[in-house]
Scaffold this active site. Structure first.
Site, PDB file in Angstrom:
ATOM      1  N   HIS A 171     -45.964  50.836  61.115  1.00 11.14           N
ATOM      2  CA  HIS A 171     -45.367  51.942  61.858  1.00 11.14           C
ATOM      3  C   HIS A 171     -45.839  51.929  63.318  1.00 11.14           C
ATOM      4  O   HIS A 171     -47.042  51.858  63.577  1.00 11.14           O
ATOM      5  CB  HIS A 171     -45.784  53.289  61.259  1.00 11.14           C
ATOM      6  CG  HIS A 171     -45.143  53.631  59.960  1.00 11.14           C
ATOM      7  ND1 HIS A 171     -45.406  52.957  58.791  1.00 11.14           N
ATOM      8  CD2 HIS A 171     -44.232  54.605  59.652  1.00 11.14           C
ATOM      9  CE1 HIS A 171     -44.692  53.498  57.812  1.00 11.14           C
ATOM     10  NE2 HIS A 171     -43.983  54.500  58.299  1.00 11.14           N
ATOM     11  N   ASN A 228     -53.734  47.095  60.217  1.00  6.13           N
ATOM     12  CA  ASN A 228     -52.804  48.212  60.002  1.00  6.13           C
ATOM     13  C   ASN A 228     -53.375  49.274  59.078  1.00  6.13           C
ATOM     14  O   ASN A 228     -53.222  50.470  59.321  1.00  6.13           O
ATOM     15  CB  ASN A 228     -51.477  47.680  59.436  1.00  6.13           C
ATOM     16  CG  ASN A 228     -50.475  48.786  59.151  1.00  6.13           C
ATOM     17  OD1 ASN A 228     -50.251  49.671  59.975  1.00  6.13           O
ATOM     18  ND2 ASN A 228     -49.887  48.748  57.966  1.00  6.13           N
TER      19      ASN A 228
END
Length: 338
Positions: A152, A184
């Site tokens: 994201h 991440n």
């Protein structure tokens, strides 16, 4: 993981590698609307700023002035400007991921809405973005068995104001390939959390997330940009680095609440495993370095000259929360696209 010296050198050496751009301008809330950036010609990039009431606003004049040589179409580059509930993004059709994303975080925007259910990420799913032309779209199968997370750019946790807002963060137009374990799911997540925690000390927090492609010096002394492309056929580019650029505001004093004190800061992280104990300040770079590397104009010269560094205004330190460790046994791999 490259040392801070290598990261700094790479940032300063990088040229304009990404197309498109965004100019962000912030004015004190006591200034009149006429002090805000005036409308630019239609060929200019979008402008994010504060209107007279102090709310974020954005121009969307993105058409190209008529010209005879473009009689049969404009070849581009064309950046798809995506205006969502919780963010605005510029999508890079060539790289198949955002060129930039922009958010305006406040205590209110991160709070559960009164009398309404907040967004629940367990109810969201990754989907391709129908607003992107099919030819230039990132696809679910591109990430399948790629070895990378669908990372994201705007975190789901920043969009809890509604299920619709959270669902929009799961569009593939908000994703870029990121190393999973160690980045991440760990250090990058700590940095996202740090950005949210800034709302506890500041009135407004503007967050820009920028994928980067930085050069590396080869043994022959020359600098080159190399990156992986995932998908079959190859479709989505894998950034070498990611930048978080923040701008915060708060009243300069209790006696003058309408005069805002600005702070800015930029952090560039390699798309690689980063140790939990790595100081956040080791990734600090000048805002201008990110702008130059990405080909973007994030803040005006006036804003940059009139702001203090964010690490002088608050503590630049991430909180290590290995919240995902308890979920690892139940973590699902990226599912095969249907």
């Amino acid at each position: 993981m490259p040392s801070a010296v290598i990261v700094h050198a790479a940032v300063f050496t990088a040229g304009a590698l990404l197309g498109g751009g965004i100019a962000a301008a912030v004015s004190n809330k006591n200034k009149s609307a006429s002090a805000l950036p005036s409308a630019k010609p239609a060929s200019s990039p979008p402008v994010i700023g504060l209107d007279a009431s102090g709310k974020a606003s954005m121009s969307t004049q993105l058409t190209v002035p008529p010209h005879s040589v473009l009689k049969y179409g404009n070849p581009g580059p064309i950046a798809d400007t995506l205006i969502r509930k919780a963010y605005v993004a510029g999508y890079d059709r060539r790289l198949r991921h955002p060129a930039w994303t922009a958010e305006h975080l406040t205590r209110a925007s991160l709070s559960r809405p009164d009398g309404e259910p907040s967004g629940d990420r367990s109810n969201s799913k990754f989907v391709e973005d129908g607003d992107i032309p099919s030819t230039f779209r990132a696809r679910l199968q591109d990430y399948f068995r790629s070895g990378y997370d669908r990372g994201h750019m705007v975190p789901a946790a920043d969009a809890k104001m509604s299920q619709e807002a959270m669902d929009e963060t799961f569009l593939l137009s908000n994703m870029a390939p990121q190393v999973g374990d160690g980045f991440n799911r760990h250090y990058w997540a700590y940095l996202e959390d740090w950005c949210r925690r800034l709302t506890g000390s500041f009135l407004d927090v503007y967050v820009f997330t920028v994928p980067l492609y930085l050069p590396k010096q080869d043994p022959d002394g020359k600098w080159r940009v190399t990156h992986e492309v995932i998908g079959s056929p190859p479709n989505v580019s894998v950034p070498t680095h990611f930048a978080k650029v923040v701008l915060t505001t708060k009243p300069s004093s209790p006696s003058s609440p309408d005069i805002l004190e600005l702070s800015t800061g930029a952090f560039v992280l390699p798309n690689a495993v980063i140790r939990d104990d790595t100081p956040l300040e080791s990734f600090v770079v000048p805002v201008e370095a990110v702008e130059r590397a990405a080909g973007l104009s994030l803040f005006s010269d006036e804003v940059k000259a009139g702001s203090k560094h964010i690490c002088r205004a608050t503590k630049c330190e991430v909180i290590v929360r290995r919240f995902d460790d308890a979920q690892k046994k139940g973590r699902k791999a990226i599912a095969a696209p249907k």
